[in-house]
Design a protein around this motif. Structure first.
Motif, PDB file in Angstrom:
ATOM      1  N   ILE B  84       6.518   3.279  -4.429  1.00 31.05           N
ATOM      2  CA  ILE B  84       5.769   4.415  -4.956  1.00 31.05           C
ATOM      3  C   ILE B  84       6.202   4.698  -6.388  1.00 31.05           C
ATOM      4  CG2 ILE B  84       5.151   6.819  -4.623  1.00 31.05           C
ATOM      5  CD1 ILE B  84       6.167   6.449  -1.689  1.00 31.05           C
ATOM      6  N   ALA B  85       5.250   4.606  -7.310  1.00 25.74           N
ATOM      7  CA  ALA B  85       5.510   5.015  -8.689  1.00 25.74           C
ATOM      8  C   ALA B  85       4.500   6.071  -9.131  1.00 25.74           C
ATOM      9  CB  ALA B  85       5.454   3.812  -9.625  1.00 25.74           C
ATOM     10  N   GLY B  86       3.513   6.295  -8.298  1.00 25.45           N
ATOM     11  CA  GLY B  86       2.478   7.285  -8.600  1.00 25.45           C
ATOM     12  C   GLY B  86       2.634   8.511  -7.723  1.00 25.45           C
ATOM     13  N   SER B  87       1.539   9.209  -7.492  1.00 21.31           N
ATOM     14  CA  SER B  87       1.653  10.429  -6.699  1.00 21.31           C
ATOM     15  C   SER B  87       0.959  10.271  -5.351  1.00 21.31           C
ATOM     16  CB  SER B  87       1.088  11.612  -7.484  1.00 21.31           C
ATOM     17  OG  SER B  87      -0.265  11.791  -7.187  1.00 21.31           O
ATOM     18  N   ILE B  88       1.599  10.823  -4.331  1.00 20.12           N
ATOM     19  CA  ILE B  88       1.073  10.765  -2.971  1.00 20.12           C
ATOM     20  C   ILE B  88       1.120  12.155  -2.367  1.00 20.12           C
ATOM     21  CG2 ILE B  88       1.445   9.901  -0.634  1.00 20.12           C
ATOM     22  CD1 ILE B  88       2.485   7.405  -1.620  1.00 20.12           C
ATOM     23  N   LYS B  89       0.008  12.544  -1.749  1.00 23.21           N
ATOM     24  CA  LYS B  89      -0.001  13.742  -0.912  1.00 23.21           C
ATOM     25  C   LYS B  89      -0.293  13.286   0.489  1.00 23.21           C
ATOM     26  CE  LYS B  89      -1.374  17.562  -3.864  1.00 23.21           C
ATOM     27  NZ  LYS B  89      -2.445  18.482  -4.216  1.00 23.21           N
ATOM     28  N   GLY B  90       0.734  13.172   1.285  1.00 20.91           N
ATOM     29  CA  GLY B  90       0.525  12.682   2.640  1.00 20.91           C
ATOM     30  C   GLY B  90       1.770  11.985   3.132  1.00 20.91           C
ATOM     31  N   GLN B  91       1.722  11.595   4.375  1.00 21.83           N
ATOM     32  CA  GLN B  91       2.904  10.993   4.979  1.00 21.83           C
ATOM     33  C   GLN B  91       3.012   9.514   4.636  1.00 21.83           C
ATOM     34  OE1 GLN B  91       4.578  12.327   8.663  1.00 21.83           O
ATOM     35  NE2 GLN B  91       4.086  10.372   9.587  1.00 21.83           N
ATOM     36  N   VAL B  92       4.235   9.101   4.396  1.00 20.23           N
ATOM     37  CA  VAL B  92       4.506   7.687   4.135  1.00 20.23           C
ATOM     38  C   VAL B  92       5.349   7.158   5.280  1.00 20.23           C
ATOM     39  CG1 VAL B  92       5.596   6.043   2.570  1.00 20.23           C
ATOM     40  CG2 VAL B  92       4.468   8.071   1.645  1.00 20.23           C
ATOM     41  N   GLU B  93       4.914   6.058   5.873  1.00 17.39           N
ATOM     42  CA  GLU B  93       5.693   5.486   6.968  1.00 17.39           C
ATOM     43  C   GLU B  93       5.838   3.991   6.755  1.00 17.39           C
ATOM     44  OE1 GLU B  93       4.375   6.464  10.902  1.00 17.39           O
ATOM     45  OE2 GLU B  93       5.377   4.704  11.721  1.00 17.39           O
ATOM     46  N   ALA B  94       7.071   3.559   6.593  1.00 17.44           N
ATOM     47  CA  ALA B  94       7.329   2.134   6.381  1.00 17.44           C
ATOM     48  C   ALA B  94       8.806   1.850   6.621  1.00 17.44           C
ATOM     49  CB  ALA B  94       6.951   1.730   4.968  1.00 17.44           C
ATOM     50  N   PRO B  95       9.120   0.666   7.119  1.00 17.69           N
ATOM     51  CA  PRO B  95      10.530   0.296   7.255  1.00 17.69           C
ATOM     52  C   PRO B  95      11.264   0.323   5.912  1.00 17.69           C
ATOM     53  CG  PRO B  95       9.168  -1.185   8.532  1.00 17.69           C
ATOM     54  CD  PRO B  95       8.230  -0.326   7.729  1.00 17.69           C
ATOM     55  N   ALA B  96      10.614  -0.121   4.880  1.00 21.49           N
ATOM     56  CA  ALA B  96      11.267  -0.146   3.568  1.00 21.49           C
ATOM     57  C   ALA B  96      10.449   0.659   2.572  1.00 21.49           C
ATOM     58  CB  ALA B  96      11.420  -1.583   3.087  1.00 21.49           C
ATOM     59  N   VAL B  97      11.056   1.695   2.024  1.00 22.54           N
ATOM     60  CA  VAL B  97      10.359   2.546   1.055  1.00 22.54           C
ATOM     61  C   VAL B  97      11.201   2.625  -0.217  1.00 22.54           C
ATOM     62  CG1 VAL B  97       9.422   4.831   0.578  1.00 22.54           C
ATOM     63  CG2 VAL B  97       9.354   3.940   2.908  1.00 22.54           C
ATOM     64  N   THR B  98      10.568   2.357  -1.351  1.00 25.22           N
ATOM     65  CA  THR B  98      11.249   2.599  -2.628  1.00 25.22           C
ATOM     66  C   THR B  98      10.420   3.584  -3.431  1.00 25.22           C
ATOM     67  OG1 THR B  98      10.141   0.687  -3.593  1.00 25.22           O
ATOM     68  CG2 THR B  98      12.361   0.323  -2.764  1.00 25.22           C
TER      69      THR B  98
END
Lengths: 137, 155
Positions: B84-98
Motif C-alpha cells: 500500500i502506497a496510496g489511500s484505502i478506506k476499507g479492510q485489508v486482509e493478506a498474509p503479507a502486508v507492507t
C-alpha cells in the motif's frame, strides 16, 4: 487486397494529430490481463486494453479488446478496436472490428471497419457524431 | 415487408445464444494495471498480480495487489500480498502486508506479517490472521483453522 488496419490507424493518427494508442507506460494506459475479472463500470479519459473480462460498462477515449478479451456490457469510446467478444452495444466514433471478433449487440459508429470473418449480431447504425462525454454508458 | 425488420431487430437475434463466458484463466505473467485516471465502480477479481494507480470503489480480490501512490480504494482488499502506497478506506486482509510512507489506510489490517514505514497514516486495528475469527472477521478466503473437513468428501 483488404484494407490494412495499420493504414487505418495511420489515417486516424494523421487526423487526430496525436497517436491513437497512448504509450503503454503512460498514466492513462489501463491493462486488464486475462486473469482479471472486473464486475462493474470503468471510466477514463485514457486507453483501456482488455485481455480479461469486464462485466459492466466502459467509457474511455480508446479501447482495445484483444482476442481473449470478453466484455458483457456496453462500450462507449472515441475509438474502439474489437478483436475479442463483446455482448452489448458499442458506441464509438471510429470502430474497428477484427476478424476474430464476436459482437452481440448494436454498433453505433461514425466510421466502421470490419475485417472478414468477424461474427456480428445486431444492427450497425451510422451516427453523424458520437459524444461519449454526453452519453451515459 | 422491410419495415418490419426495423421494429424488432434485437428480439430476432435473441434466440441465438450469446457466447458463453470463458472460464477463469491462469495468472498472466504481467500485472494488470488500473491506470491513474481510471475509475472503477465495482469489484475486481484477479488470480494474478494487480497494480492499482487509479480509483476503485469496490472490493479487490487478487493474488498480489499493489496500491500505488495517488491511488484511492474504497472497499476491502484481500490478497496474498498487499503493498500500500496510496489511500484505502476499507479492510485489508493478506498474509503479507507492507505499508509505505505515502500510504493512508482507514480500516483494519488483518495480516500475518506487517511492515509499516515511518510516516504512514494508519487509522484502524491491526490483527493477526489467527485471531481474525475471534475478532469477528470478514468472509473467509483462507481460513486460519487447521481442521480438514474436505478430506472426507474427496472423490
Amino acid at each position: 487486397m483488404f484494407l490494412n488496419i495499420g493504414t487505418v490507424r495511420d489515417h486516424l493518427t494523421a487526423r487526430a494529430g496525436d497517436s491513437v494508442w497512448p504509450d503503454s507506460a503512460s498514466d492513462t494506459y489501463t491493462v486488464i490481463h486475462s486473469d482479471l475479472v472486473i464486475t462493474g463500470d470503468l471510466r477514463t479519459d485514457g486507453h483501456i486494453e482488455v485481455n480479461g473480462r469486464i462485466e459492466g460498462t466502459s467509457n474511455s477515449r480508446s479501447i482495445l479488446v484483444r482476442e481473449d478479451g470478453w466484455i458483457e456490457g456496453s462500450i462507449l469510446a472515441d475509438i474502439a478496436e474489437i478483436r475479442g467478444t463483446v455482448v452489448g452495444a458499442v458506441r464509438a466514433t471510429t470502430v474497428i472490428i477484427g476478424s476474430n471478433a464476436r459482437v452481440h449487440g448494436s454498433i453505433f459508429h461514425n466510421s466502421l471497419t470490419i475485417e472478414p470473418g468477424a461474427q456480428l449480431e445486431g444492427r450497425r447504425p451510422w451516427r453523424p457524431q458520437i459524444d461519449r462525454k454526453q452519453e451515459t454508458a | 415487408m422491410f419495415s418490419q425488420s426495423n421494429k424488432q431487430p434485437e428480439a430476432k437475434s435473441q434466440p441465438q445464444a450469446s457466447p458463453p463466458a470463458p472460464a477463469p484463466r491462469k495468472p498472466s505473467a504481467e500485472p494488470s494495471i488500473i491506470s491513474a485516471d481510471l475509475r472503477v465502480v465495482g469489484d475486481l477479481h484477479c488470480s494474478g498480480d494487480l497494480q492499482v494507480k487509479g480509483n476503485v470503489e469496490g472490493d479487490i480480490k487478487s493474488r498480489s495487489v499493489s496500491i500505488g501512490e495517488g491511488a484511492h480504494v474504497q472497499g476491502s482488499v484481500m490478497a496474498e500480498t498487499v503493498h500500500i502506497a496510496g489511500s484505502i478506506k476499507g479492510q485489508v486482509e493478506a498474509p503479507a502486508v507492507t505499508v509505505a510512507r505515502s500510504a493512508r489506510v482507514q480500516g483494519d489490517i488483518v495480516h500475518q506479517t506487517l511492515a509499516v514505514e515511518a510516516g504512514a497514516f494508519l487509522d484502524g486495528n491491526c490483527r493477526h490472521l489467527d485471531n481474525k475469527a475471534a475478532a469477528g472477521g470478514i468472509s473467509p478466503m483462507k481460513t486460519a483453522k487447521p481442521e480438514e473437513k474436505k478430506t472426507a468428501t474427496a472423490s
